[in-house]
Design an enzyme around this catalytic site. Structure first.
Site, PDB file in Angstrom:
ATOM      1  N   HIS A   1      -2.217  -5.349   1.401  1.00 35.40           N
ATOM      2  CA  HIS A   1      -3.509  -5.998   1.160  1.00 35.40           C
ATOM      3  C   HIS A   1      -3.239  -7.417   0.686  1.00 35.40           C
ATOM      4  O   HIS A   1      -2.265  -7.656  -0.035  1.00 35.40           O
ATOM      5  CB  HIS A   1      -4.283  -5.267   0.048  1.00 35.40           C
ATOM      6  CG  HIS A   1      -5.444  -6.079  -0.457  1.00 35.40           C
ATOM      7  ND1 HIS A   1      -6.659  -6.103   0.184  1.00 35.40           N
ATOM      8  CD2 HIS A   1      -5.546  -6.954  -1.491  1.00 35.40           C
ATOM      9  CE1 HIS A   1      -7.466  -6.946  -0.450  1.00 35.40           C
ATOM     10  NE2 HIS A   1      -6.813  -7.484  -1.473  1.00 35.40           N
TER      11      HIS A   1
ATOM     12  N   ASN B   1      -2.086   0.304   6.775  1.00 36.45           N
ATOM     13  CA  ASN B   1      -1.606  -0.986   7.282  1.00 36.45           C
ATOM     14  C   ASN B   1      -0.759  -1.786   6.284  1.00 36.45           C
ATOM     15  O   ASN B   1      -0.738  -3.013   6.302  1.00 36.45           O
ATOM     16  CB  ASN B   1      -2.766  -1.802   7.860  1.00 36.45           C
ATOM     17  CG  ASN B   1      -3.837  -2.102   6.844  1.00 36.45           C
ATOM     18  OD1 ASN B   1      -3.726  -1.720   5.691  1.00 36.45           O
ATOM     19  ND2 ASN B   1      -4.875  -2.803   7.264  1.00 36.45           N
TER      20      ASN B   1
ATOM     21  N   TYR C   1     -12.460  -1.760  -3.719  1.00 36.76           N
ATOM     22  CA  TYR C   1     -12.968  -1.938  -2.353  1.00 36.76           C
ATOM     23  C   TYR C   1     -14.492  -1.777  -2.280  1.00 36.76           C
ATOM     24  O   TYR C   1     -15.021  -1.467  -1.207  1.00 36.76           O
ATOM     25  CB  TYR C   1     -12.281  -0.947  -1.411  1.00 36.76           C
ATOM     26  CG  TYR C   1     -10.912  -1.403  -0.943  1.00 36.76           C
ATOM     27  CD1 TYR C   1     -10.764  -2.558  -0.172  1.00 36.76           C
ATOM     28  CD2 TYR C   1      -9.766  -0.685  -1.247  1.00 36.76           C
ATOM     29  CE1 TYR C   1      -9.524  -2.988   0.273  1.00 36.76           C
ATOM     30  CE2 TYR C   1      -8.505  -1.104  -0.804  1.00 36.76           C
ATOM     31  CZ  TYR C   1      -8.406  -2.263  -0.041  1.00 36.76           C
ATOM     32  OH  TYR C   1      -7.168  -2.674   0.400  1.00 36.76           O
TER      33      TYR C   1
ATOM     34  N   THR D   1      -5.592  -7.213  10.430  1.00 41.34           N
ATOM     35  CA  THR D   1      -5.908  -5.917   9.791  1.00 41.34           C
ATOM     36  C   THR D   1      -5.464  -4.742  10.661  1.00 41.34           C
ATOM     37  O   THR D   1      -4.887  -3.771  10.168  1.00 41.34           O
ATOM     38  CB  THR D   1      -7.439  -5.832   9.540  1.00 41.34           C
ATOM     39  OG1 THR D   1      -7.842  -6.994   8.813  1.00 41.34           O
ATOM     40  CG2 THR D   1      -7.805  -4.583   8.772  1.00 41.34           C
TER      41      THR D   1
ATOM     42  N   LYS E   1       0.826  -1.213   0.000  1.00 41.78           N
ATOM     43  CA  LYS E   1       0.000   0.000   0.000  1.00 41.78           C
ATOM     44  C   LYS E   1       0.866   1.273   0.000  1.00 41.78           C
ATOM     45  O   LYS E   1       2.074   1.211   0.274  1.00 41.78           O
ATOM     46  CB  LYS E   1      -0.939  -0.032   1.209  1.00 41.78           C
ATOM     47  CG  LYS E   1      -1.986  -1.154   1.144  1.00 41.78           C
ATOM     48  CD  LYS E   1      -2.974  -1.029   2.316  1.00 41.78           C
ATOM     49  CE  LYS E   1      -4.048  -2.087   2.266  1.00 41.78           C
ATOM     50  NZ  LYS E   1      -5.045  -1.903   3.368  1.00 41.78           N
TER      51      LYS E   1
ATOM     52  N   GLU F   1      -9.623 -10.429  -7.841  1.00 42.84           N
ATOM     53  CA  GLU F   1      -8.644  -9.350  -7.628  1.00 42.84           C
ATOM     54  C   GLU F   1      -7.464  -9.471  -8.594  1.00 42.84           C
ATOM     55  O   GLU F   1      -6.940  -8.462  -9.059  1.00 42.84           O
ATOM     56  CB  GLU F   1      -8.171  -9.373  -6.178  1.00 42.84           C
ATOM     57  CG  GLU F   1      -9.279  -8.953  -5.212  1.00 42.84           C
ATOM     58  CD  GLU F   1      -8.855  -8.972  -3.752  1.00 42.84           C
ATOM     59  OE1 GLU F   1      -9.673  -8.584  -2.905  1.00 42.84           O
ATOM     60  OE2 GLU F   1      -7.711  -9.388  -3.448  1.00 42.84           O
TER      61      GLU F   1
END
Ligand code: GDP
Length: 148
Positions: free
Chosen positions: A117, A114, A51, A93, A11, A128
């Site tokens: 993913h 965080n 998302y 998470t 991320k 995905e």
């Protein structure tokens, strides 16, 4: 044992902090292989679509703006039990709950930022992966008939 594929995203927070290589090495040291990889910046529309399952949640606007705030590294990871194994390597998470030795325990700042993913089931992994990669972009080490 069948080999699985899963989608991983490093991320914007982790890319900005220059942790790409260290994070990829967590996957490799756990026996996963990078079968496809690209760096990109998600548009707001792409982040919303990716998302979409969370669109009614209060954190959705923040999640979309964070995920489109800077470059990400998107990968297909391949290996035995890749989907669950990647989730295990990532950690919970919320980094406060992430087990020692996981990526989120080491690199995540907060539940919002965080670091990584990872797909959470075989169905989402397929969707995905297809969201980001064409079949010919995936450079597998495994014959098609050995894939789950
Ligand atoms: P993941 O699969 O562990 O990334 O978790 P989810 O798919 O459930 O959620 C996607 C992302 O939304 C997470 O990585 C978090 O950054 C964020 N998120 C999920 N649940 C919450 C929450 O309760 N509060 C906040 N602020 N963010 C959340």
């Amino acid at each position: 044992m069948p080999i699985e594929r899963t989608l991983s995203i490093i991320k914007p927070d982790a890319v900005a902090k220059n942790h790409v290589g260290e994070i990829v090495s967590y996957f490799e040291k756990s026996g996963l292989r990078v079968a496809a990889m690209k760096m990109m910046r998600l548009s707001k529309a792409q982040a919303e679509q990716f998302y979409a399952v969370h669109k009614e949640r209060p954190f959705f606007p923040n999640l979309v703006s964070f995920m489109s705030s800077g470059p990400v590294v998107v990968q297909v990871l391949e290996g035995e039990n890749a989907i669950a194994l990647n989730r295990q390597i990532m950690g919970a998470t919320n980094p406060k709950d992430a087990a020692a030795g996981t990526i989120r325990a080491k690199f995540a700042e907060s539940i919002d930022h965080n670091a990584v993913h990872g797909s959470d089931s075989p169905e989402t992994a397929k969707q995905e992966i297809a969201f980001f990669f064409k079949p010919e972009d995936i450079l597998s080490y495994v014959p098609e008939n050995e894939l789950a």
